[in-house]
Design a protein around this motif. Structure first.
Motif, PDB file in Angstrom:
ATOM      1  N   CYS A  55       0.820  -1.211   0.000  1.00  0.00           N
ATOM      2  CA  CYS A  55       0.000   0.000   0.000  1.00  0.00           C
ATOM      3  C   CYS A  55       0.856   1.264   0.000  1.00  0.00           C
ATOM      4  CB  CYS A  55      -0.965  -0.018   1.184  1.00  0.00           C
ATOM      5  SG  CYS A  55      -0.168  -0.448   2.733  1.00  0.00           S
ATOM      6  N   ALA A  56       2.168   1.136   0.102  1.00  0.00           N
ATOM      7  CA  ALA A  56       3.044   2.312   0.024  1.00  0.00           C
ATOM      8  C   ALA A  56       3.486   2.484  -1.427  1.00  0.00           C
ATOM      9  CB  ALA A  56       4.252   2.108   0.928  1.00  0.00           C
ATOM     10  N   PRO A  57       3.435   3.738  -1.958  1.00  0.00           N
ATOM     11  CA  PRO A  57       3.683   3.921  -3.392  1.00  0.00           C
ATOM     12  C   PRO A  57       5.169   3.924  -3.763  1.00  0.00           C
ATOM     13  CG  PRO A  57       3.114   6.012  -2.370  1.00  0.00           C
ATOM     14  CD  PRO A  57       3.036   4.982  -1.289  1.00  0.00           C
ATOM     15  N   GLY A  58       5.479   3.275  -4.891  1.00  0.00           N
ATOM     16  CA  GLY A  58       6.813   3.387  -5.448  1.00  0.00           C
ATOM     17  C   GLY A  58       7.851   2.471  -4.835  1.00  0.00           C
ATOM     18  N   VAL A  59       7.428   1.400  -4.168  1.00  0.00           N
ATOM     19  CA  VAL A  59       8.368   0.392  -3.684  1.00  0.00           C
ATOM     20  C   VAL A  59       8.606  -0.596  -4.824  1.00  0.00           C
ATOM     21  CG1 VAL A  59       8.710  -1.499  -2.046  1.00  0.00           C
ATOM     22  CG2 VAL A  59       7.634   0.638  -1.292  1.00  0.00           C
ATOM     23  N   ALA A  60       9.847  -0.755  -5.266  1.00  0.00           N
ATOM     24  CA  ALA A  60      10.156  -1.648  -6.387  1.00  0.00           C
ATOM     25  C   ALA A  60      10.749  -2.941  -5.850  1.00  0.00           C
ATOM     26  CB  ALA A  60      11.118  -0.972  -7.347  1.00  0.00           C
ATOM     27  N   VAL A  61      10.504  -4.040  -6.551  1.00  0.00           N
ATOM     28  CA  VAL A  61      10.729  -5.363  -5.989  1.00  0.00           C
ATOM     29  C   VAL A  61      11.694  -6.185  -6.846  1.00  0.00           C
ATOM     30  CG1 VAL A  61       9.544  -7.456  -5.186  1.00  0.00           C
ATOM     31  CG2 VAL A  61       8.393  -5.240  -5.061  1.00  0.00           C
ATOM     32  N   LEU A  62      12.478  -7.003  -6.176  1.00  0.00           N
ATOM     33  CA  LEU A  62      13.390  -7.931  -6.852  1.00  0.00           C
ATOM     34  C   LEU A  62      12.892  -9.367  -6.654  1.00  0.00           C
ATOM     35  CD1 LEU A  62      16.031  -6.705  -8.180  1.00  0.00           C
ATOM     36  CD2 LEU A  62      15.079  -5.249  -6.361  1.00  0.00           C
ATOM     37  N   ASN A  63      13.536 -10.297  -7.346  1.00  0.00           N
ATOM     38  CA  ASN A  63      13.192 -11.717  -7.218  1.00  0.00           C
ATOM     39  C   ASN A  63      13.444 -12.191  -5.777  1.00  0.00           C
ATOM     40  OD1 ASN A  63      12.441 -14.319  -7.938  1.00  0.00           O
ATOM     41  ND2 ASN A  63      14.381 -14.834  -8.919  1.00  0.00           N
ATOM     42  N   ILE A  64      12.778 -13.260  -5.411  1.00  0.00           N
ATOM     43  CA  ILE A  64      12.944 -13.869  -4.090  1.00  0.00           C
ATOM     44  C   ILE A  64      14.425 -14.178  -3.824  1.00  0.00           C
ATOM     45  CG2 ILE A  64      12.372 -15.936  -2.767  1.00  0.00           C
ATOM     46  CD1 ILE A  64       9.745 -16.029  -4.520  1.00  0.00           C
ATOM     47  N   ASP A  65      14.907 -13.743  -2.668  1.00  0.00           N
ATOM     48  CA  ASP A  65      16.293 -14.000  -2.211  1.00  0.00           C
ATOM     49  C   ASP A  65      17.352 -13.309  -3.065  1.00  0.00           C
ATOM     50  OD1 ASP A  65      15.450 -15.608  -0.123  1.00  0.00           O
ATOM     51  OD2 ASP A  65      15.739 -17.488  -1.195  1.00  0.00           O
ATOM     52  N   ASN A  66      16.953 -12.389  -3.942  1.00  0.00           N
ATOM     53  CA  ASN A  66      17.920 -11.797  -4.865  1.00  0.00           C
ATOM     54  C   ASN A  66      18.603 -10.566  -4.266  1.00  0.00           C
ATOM     55  OD1 ASN A  66      19.452 -11.189  -7.051  1.00  0.00           O
ATOM     56  ND2 ASN A  66      17.755 -10.710  -8.438  1.00  0.00           N
ATOM     57  N   GLY A  67      19.424 -10.799  -3.266  1.00  0.00           N
ATOM     58  CA  GLY A  67      20.177  -9.712  -2.640  1.00  0.00           C
ATOM     59  C   GLY A  67      21.131  -9.065  -3.632  1.00  0.00           C
ATOM     60  N   TYR A  68      21.726  -9.884  -4.487  1.00  0.00           N
ATOM     61  CA  TYR A  68      22.634  -9.365  -5.506  1.00  0.00           C
ATOM     62  C   TYR A  68      21.908  -8.364  -6.417  1.00  0.00           C
ATOM     63  CZ  TYR A  68      25.217  -9.312  -9.917  1.00  0.00           C
ATOM     64  OH  TYR A  68      25.860  -8.916 -11.049  1.00  0.00           O
ATOM     65  N   GLY A  69      20.718  -8.716  -6.842  1.00  0.00           N
ATOM     66  CA  GLY A  69      19.951  -7.837  -7.724  1.00  0.00           C
ATOM     67  C   GLY A  69      19.591  -6.520  -7.058  1.00  0.00           C
ATOM     68  N   ALA A  70      19.254  -6.582  -5.779  1.00  0.00           N
ATOM     69  CA  ALA A  70      18.912  -5.346  -5.072  1.00  0.00           C
ATOM     70  C   ALA A  70      20.123  -4.433  -4.985  1.00  0.00           C
ATOM     71  CB  ALA A  70      18.397  -5.687  -3.670  1.00  0.00           C
ATOM     72  N   ALA A  71      21.295  -5.021  -4.745  1.00  0.00           N
ATOM     73  CA  ALA A  71      22.511  -4.208  -4.696  1.00  0.00           C
ATOM     74  C   ALA A  71      22.767  -3.570  -6.064  1.00  0.00           C
ATOM     75  CB  ALA A  71      23.690  -5.071  -4.267  1.00  0.00           C
ATOM     76  N   CYS A  72      22.538  -4.314  -7.129  1.00  0.00           N
ATOM     77  CA  CYS A  72      22.733  -3.765  -8.482  1.00  0.00           C
ATOM     78  C   CYS A  72      21.734  -2.643  -8.758  1.00  0.00           C
ATOM     79  CB  CYS A  72      22.591  -4.857  -9.534  1.00  0.00           C
ATOM     80  SG  CYS A  72      23.991  -6.020  -9.534  1.00  0.00           S
TER      81      CYS A  72
END
Lengths: 232, 232, 232, 232, 232, 232, 232, 232
Positions: free
Chosen positions: G196-213
Motif C-alpha cells: 500500500c506504500a507507493p513506489g516500492v520496487a521489488v526484486l526476485n525472491i532472495d535476490n540480494g545481488y539484484g537489489a545491490a545492483c
C-alpha cells in the motif's frame, strides 16, 4: 534491563513482547545455523527467563553439551524444548483434537507451547471423521474445554464437524501430511478456510505454536476478566 | 445407418457409443453457438433416438420454437433437456446426497441424467456436516442405494463422512460454490481426492453428468451380471 | 473386543471399519516414525487379523527382525506388505492397465491391495497411447474384467481411450512420473478429470491403494447382489 | 517505403517482418479500442498490402461501414478477416485435426491464417480419442499432409495419439474449452507438453494463428529447399 | 521379429515406432530402478539396434561393468549414452542456440539426440539477450541452419528475439535454471508460449530430447521431399 | 489543518504523506462506489490541493457535472485525471519505453502520473524485441533519460534487453495483455523478476502509477542532492 | 582485449558489461559443476579484473586449493567471495534493513555485493513490524541513507511500513524463509508487489545481488550527476 | 417445532444450531436463485425468529415488495439485512479495524453481523500501515476492545502490526481488493497466515461474517464464564 536486548548470536530479542501482548518470545530453530541455536540453548540454560524453542530437531538438540541438555525438557516428536515454564494459570482449559496419528507432531507443538505458557490442556487424538464414532465418544470430554484447537490434514473435515458441534472458540491448524493433491497441507488449509461451520479461525499449515498462542490470547482475556470480576 | 453420422450443424456424433460403452451421446451446450444448439434441439424433437442436452441455459431453450420446446422435458435448475428417456432398468438404485442448497444444480444434473438413462434414484439434499444430525437421519434410507453420488462444495467434508459410513461405490462431485479460497471448487476437489475415507472416487468440478455416467457403469454391470445369473 | 482398540504405539485403529464399509484398516507407513512402524509390524506378525502395510520402504522393512520379516509377504516395487489376506472372493475380476513402465509401482500398489482383499485381478502394463497397437492387442482380455483400474502419468491419455472403449466402471489413477509440466502428477490428474470419455472416476495422484478400494466397493456390491440372487 | 511505417492510430507496424521471417504482420484486435480497429480496417480496405485481422469480434466488424466490410473476407467463427491473401504456394499441404466441435474456432483461426498465407490445407474435425474409429478413418487422408496442426482441449489426448501415428512435424494447440479442472486450457496445455509421443511441439492456449505461423515456417523451408533443388 | 518385443526387464519396447514415425525408441532412465537400467545397458551393448539412453546419471552409468561401458559413447553433462548412431542424413542442419552456461545440459541433450539420429548440427552457446552483441555476432552462422532449437531459462527472452530474426522453424526449450520466481522453468515456459514473435513452438521444460525429435521430424520431411524431387 | 483530514465520503486522507515521502495522495477509483468518486471529484475541483485520480473509467468521469469535468485534465486511455499539477522540477528526465500498442494504457498511467508530479518525461512506444530495429533506433534518445520505466506484457523480453543496454535505474511494469499462458500478466511479471539483466526492479502488474512513484523517488533524490551541491 | 572473452570453462563472459551498464559480471555458482567453479576461482585468483562469486557454498569454496582461497575474501553466511573490489565511490550511502534474523543471508548478499562495488552501506537488522519499536529506534539513522534495500520474508510488512516512512528509492527483496503458506517466498513477494506504500520496487525472491545492483544504478546516477555539477 | 424444519424453497434450515453452537443460521444469498431469496425474505418478514441475510445485493433486495422491505434493516455497502436482532449482550466489546476504504464492505459485513448478534462493537477504519500515525492515534481506543477483527487487503501488513501491539484475540480477514498480484485476496491471506506476530487467526477472503462469528464465540465464552462467576 531495557526492552530490547542484543545477544552475541546476531539475534535481537523482543523481551518486551510479553508485557505488551502477553506472549513471550520463542526461538524458531529451523533454518537457523547450528552454532546460533547451540549458543542460545547454552545461554538460556543458565537464564531465569523462560524461553521456548520450536522446530528444534533431535539431531540439533543432541549436539548440545550434556549439561545444557540436562537443563531442558525436550520432546522429540513436537521438536520443542524449554528450561522452565510460565506460572500455571488459575483458569482456562484448552482441548486439542486431532484427526490422525500423522497430525501428532503438530498437535504436540501446540500442546507443549501451552504447557510452557502454563495453560491447562487435554489431548484427544485420532478423531478422523471417516470413523465418526471416535469423535462422538469424546464429545462430553471436549465440552469441558474453554477453547478448542483442531489439528487435521488431508480433507480436514474434522474442523467442520467440530465447528458444527461446539460453541467454543475454535482454532484450526492444517497439517502437511499426505501426498499428491494434499499439496503439502494446502488442501487442508483451503478446506478449513471455507468450512461450512461458522466462525472457525485458521492458522498457517503445521503452525501448532500459533494455535497455542491464539488460544492463549483467549485464556489471557478470560483471566483478566476474571480478575476484574474478582476485584469488583 | 453407419456408426458415424454427420449432421448439418458441424457436429459428428458418435452414435455407436451406446453399443460400445452403454452410455448414449449427450450434447454439452455451453459454449456452442446458439444456432447450433437450436438446430440440434429442432432435429431431435422429431427423432426417435433419445438424446440428452446438458448445460442448456434457460434463455437458450427459450429461444427454440414453442412446438420444439413442447417436445422436451426441460429443467431450468439442472439446465437439462430430453425428449425421451432410455428404457427403465429392472435393477439398481442410485442415492444422490448433497451438502447444501447451492449444490442443487449439480445434484440435479446427475439426477436428471440418471432419469434419462432409465436408472432409479433417490435424492437427499442439505446434509452438510456442520449439522450432522441431518445426515444421520438419512442413513437408513441411504443404505438402500446400490451406488452413491455425493455432491458437495466448500470443504466437501460430506464425502469423507459418507465414505466412512457406507460400503457402497461412492462417486464424489465437487461443486464450484463459495468464494475466496473455495477457488471455484478446487478446494472441494482436493478435499475429496485426499479424503481420509478409502475408495471414494472423484469427478470433475460440477460434473453431475459424469457422476451419473460413472454410477451407470456400475448399474449396467449389475444388470449384466443379473442377466447372466438369470440365464444360468 | 470393542470396535476401537488402542495400541501402545499411539495409533487408534478403527477395526470396526471392515464391518461398516467392507474395507479393513491399512497402515500408511510413509511419514510415520520408524519405531512405530516396526512395532506395528512386530505386533501384526503374531496377529490373526490380516492388515495391509502401504508405502513401506524397503529400508524400513529391512530394519525389522528377520523372524518378523519372515511372516510377511513383502514387495519392494509396490512397497506393500501383508501377513495374511482376506478370504478369496467367489466373484469379480479387476483389470489393471498402465501406460508405462514408470507407472509400475502404483499399479503394483493397487494389485497388491486387491490380492490382500482376496479379489482376482489381471495386469496389463505398457499400454501408452503413443503406441496404440499395444492397447488394441489387449482389448479382448480386458473385456473379461468387471472393473478397470487405469494407471497413467504424463498426459494420461490412456484413461480417455479406455473410457471410450469399455463399458465397465473405470477408476483412473494419475501417477507422479515425469518432470517439468508433469507437475508431480497434476497434469495427469487434470487430464483424467476432464477426460472426454464419460464416467471415468479419478483417485488422488499415486493412490493405487484407493483405486483398489474403489474397485473393491464395486466387487463387494456384485458379491452381495449375487448372494441375494442366490438366496432368492 | 521504409521498414517502419507509422500510422495515425498509434500503431507502429513492422512491415519489414515479411522479408525478414517470411510472415507478414497481423492485427490482434482483442483489447484494442474500437476506433483503432475500425480505422485500421478502413485503411487496409484501400491498401494493396494484404493484412490479417485476428480476434476480430463479429460486433466490431459489424461496426465498420458497409463499403469497408464489402472489401473483406470475414469469418465469424474464427473471428478473422483479410482483404487479400498472399500468393498461393506451389508446395506444401497442412492437415488440421481437431478433437471436438468446441475446438472449431481455434482450428478455424489456424486454417484461415493458412489461407491468408496462401498455403494449402485440409481440415479433419471431431476426432476425439473417446471415439477412436473417427480418427482411424481419417488416417489415410492425414498421411498426405506435410505438416499437422492438432487442436484439442480437455485432456488433449489427440495430440499424443497423433504423435504416435504420424512422422510429420506436429504443432499442437491446446484450447480453452471445458470447465473446472480444464482450467481454461491449462490441463490441455500440460497434457500436450508432457505428451508420451516424441517431438510434439506446442503453442499457447487457443493460439491457432501461432500454429499456422509455425507450420508456415516449415512450408517456407520446404519451398526454399525446393527452389534450391530446382535451381541446381 | 514382431513389432512388440518384450524384455526380461519389465519393459515392452515399441520397436515398430521407427518405421511408423521415423524416431527410434529411447530409454528415459530417471526414476527407473538401477537394476533395470543396468540390464538394458547390458543388453543393448551387444545389440545391433541402436538405442539412446537419456537422463542417465553419471553414478548409474558408472555402476555398469567396464566392458559394457566401453561399448557406449557416454556424455555426463547431457546424461546421454548410445552404442551406435543412426546413419548420417544427407541433408539438413540444426542450429542449437542457448542463452546461458546453465542451459548447457539441456542443449547437450538435444545435440546428442541429433548426433544419435544422424543429423548434422551446430552449437551456439551463451547468447543471452542481456548482452545482445553475442547473438548478433552469431547471426550469419545461424542463417545456415534449416531448423533452430532455442534453449533458455529465466526470462527466455532469447526465444522471442530469435523468432523475430529468423524465418526458420524454431523449437524452444525452457530450462529449469534459476530460483524464486523462475519456478523451476515455468517462467521461461510461459514466456516462450506467449512470445511476441509468431510461430515459435515450445517443448516441455528441460526437454532437449523432445526438441531434437521435433527438429528431426522437419529434417525427415526435408529428406523425403528431396528424395521425391530426385526421383521425379 | 492537521495531517489527517476526514471527509464526508468515508475516506481518511493522508495529506501529510507528501511532506513525509515526497509523493502526494492519489485516489484509486476502481472498486470505489460511484457516489464516492463523484463527491471527491466535486470537492477537489474547488480545491487548491492538487490530487491525482487513477483508474477513473470514462463512464464514471462522464457522470460528473459538466462544470466539474471542466476543471479536470482527463485522459481516457490512461484513465487519469487531475485538476492541477505539482510544480515542474528543475532536474531529471524519465524515459518511458513500451513493447506494444496494448501496453499504452499502462505507459499512459505512468506518464500522466509523472506529469502530475511535475517531472519531465519522454515516451518511446512499440519497441517489442520481435522487431529489435525499433528499439535500436531509439537508443540514442533513451540515453538522455535519468531513469527508465519499461512497460511490457507477454514475454516482457524488453526489460531484459533494456537492462543489458542501459546503466540507468530501471523500473519494469508487467502488463496484463495477452491470453492463455500470459495469465493476466503473471508471465510478464515472472519474466521481469528473473531477468538475466542485473538490477531491474519490478512493480505490480499494470501498476504504471507505482512505476512513476518509484522513478519520482529517484528524481526527488537527484533534486535534493543537487540542492545540497548548490547550497555548498 | 575484446569485449567477449572466452574461457576454458565453457563460459563466455561479458566483460564489456561494466562499460555498458556500470555493473561488472558476477559468477552465479549455484547449479554450476564443481570443476567449473573451481577453475574460475583459480583463474580469477591471479587476475587483476575484480569479479564477484555469488551463491558459492562453503563446501564448494573449501574444495579450492588453500593458495586460491587465501586470495579471496569469502563470507559463508552470504555465500559470496571476491579477490578485490571496485574503487570506493565518493558519494552515496545505501541502508540495508531486514525484518528477521533468518533474512540475514540475503541481506548479506546485498551488502557484500555493495562492498564489492565500492559503495558505502549501513546494515539495520531485526526490524520486524511485530515489534515496531525496533524500527522506530532506527529511523534517524536510516534517514541518512540515499537508497534503501528492505529485506523481509513471511508477510514482508516491513516494506510497506518503510515505504510509508521514507522518501528514498526503496528496493525490496522478499526472502524464502518460513513454511506452509510462506510458499518459499511467494507470500512475501506478493505482499511487496501489492504494498500500500507507493513506489516500492521489488526484486526476485532472495535476490540480494539484484537489489545491490538496482541500488548501484541509482548511486551511479548520483555520481555521474555530481561529476556533471562539479564540471559545470 | 423440531430441530430441522423444511421450507417450501428447497432449503432445509438448521434452526437447532443456535442452541448447539450459540450462532443462529444465516442465509448466504449470493448464487441462490432470485425467487428463493425473495421467498425467504417474505417469510422471515412475518417471522419472529431473527435471521440474517448476507451477500444480499441491492438489486435483489429492491426486487422484494415494499411491505417486505419495510420490515428489514438493510445496508447496501455490507449487503446485509435483518428484521430483528438477538438480545443485546451484557458484556464484551469487539473492535473492528480496517486498512483502507476499499475494505469497508467486509468490515461492514462483520459489524452488521455483530449488531445482529447483539454484540457491542466499535469501528476504526483507514489504518493502513503506509500511514502508521493513523493507527497509533487509535491505539488507546482499541485497547478497550475484548476481541479485535482486523480487515485488510493487499499486503495485509496491518494484521502483523496489530498482532504485535495488542494482547487480545485477533481475527484477521483478508479482502479481495487490489489487482494483479493481489490475486483476489490470496496475497493478503498468505500474508496474514504467515504473520510474524504470534497467534493471529485467519478467516476466508472477504469473510466478514465468519470473523464476527469467531469473535462471537469468544464473547459467548466470556458471557458464560461471567454468569458462572456471578452464580458462584
Amino acid at each position: 534491563m531495557t526492552a530490547a536486548q542484543g545477544t552475541d548470536y546476531g539475534v535481537l530479542f523482543d523481551h518486551g513482547r510479553h508485557g505488551r501482548i502477553g506472549l513471550p518470545e520463542a526461538v524458531f530453530c529451523q533454518g537457523k545455523p547450528l552454532r546460533s541455536v547451540l549458543a542460545l540453548l547454552g545461554e538460556y540454560a543458565q537464564n531465569s527467563t523462560p524461553i521456548l524453542f520450536t522446530r528444534l530437531a533431535e539431531e540439533v538438540f543432541a549436539a548440545a553439551p550434556a549439561e545444557v541438555r540436562a537443563r531442558y525438557n525436550y520432546d522429540s516428536l513436537s521438536r520443542t524444548a524449554y528450561a522452565g515454564t510460565m506460572p500455571a494459570r488459575s483458569c482456562g482449559l484448552v482441548g486439542l483434537v486431532s484427526a490422525g496419528t500423522a497430525d501428532g507432531a503438530v498437535l504436540g507443538e501446540a500442546a507443549r507451547t501451552l504447557e510452557y505458557l502454563g495453560i491447562a490442556q487435554e489431548r484427544f487424538e485420532d478423531n478422523g471423521v471417516a470413523g465418526l464414532w471416535r469423535l462422538t465418544a469424546n464429545l462430553p470430554a471436549l465440552a469441558r474445554a474453554d477453547v478448542l484447537i483442531v489439528v487435521a490434514g488431508l480433507d480436514a473435515a474434522l474442523a467442520s464437524v467440530m465447528g458444527g458441534l461446539s460453541p467454543r472458540p475454535i482454532f484450526a491448524v492444517p497439517t502437511s501430511v499426505g501426498y499428491g493433491m494434499a499439496q503439502g497441507g494446502k488442501a487442508a488449509l483451503a478446506s478449513m478456510l471455507v468450512s461450512c461451520a461458522p466462525g472457525v479461525a485458521v492458522l498457517n499449515i503445521d503452525n501448532g505454536y500459533g494455535a497455542a498462542c491464539a488460544a492463549a490470547r483467549v485464556i489471557n482475556l478470560l483471566g483478566e476478566k476474571g480478575r476484574q470480576n474478582d476485584g469488583a
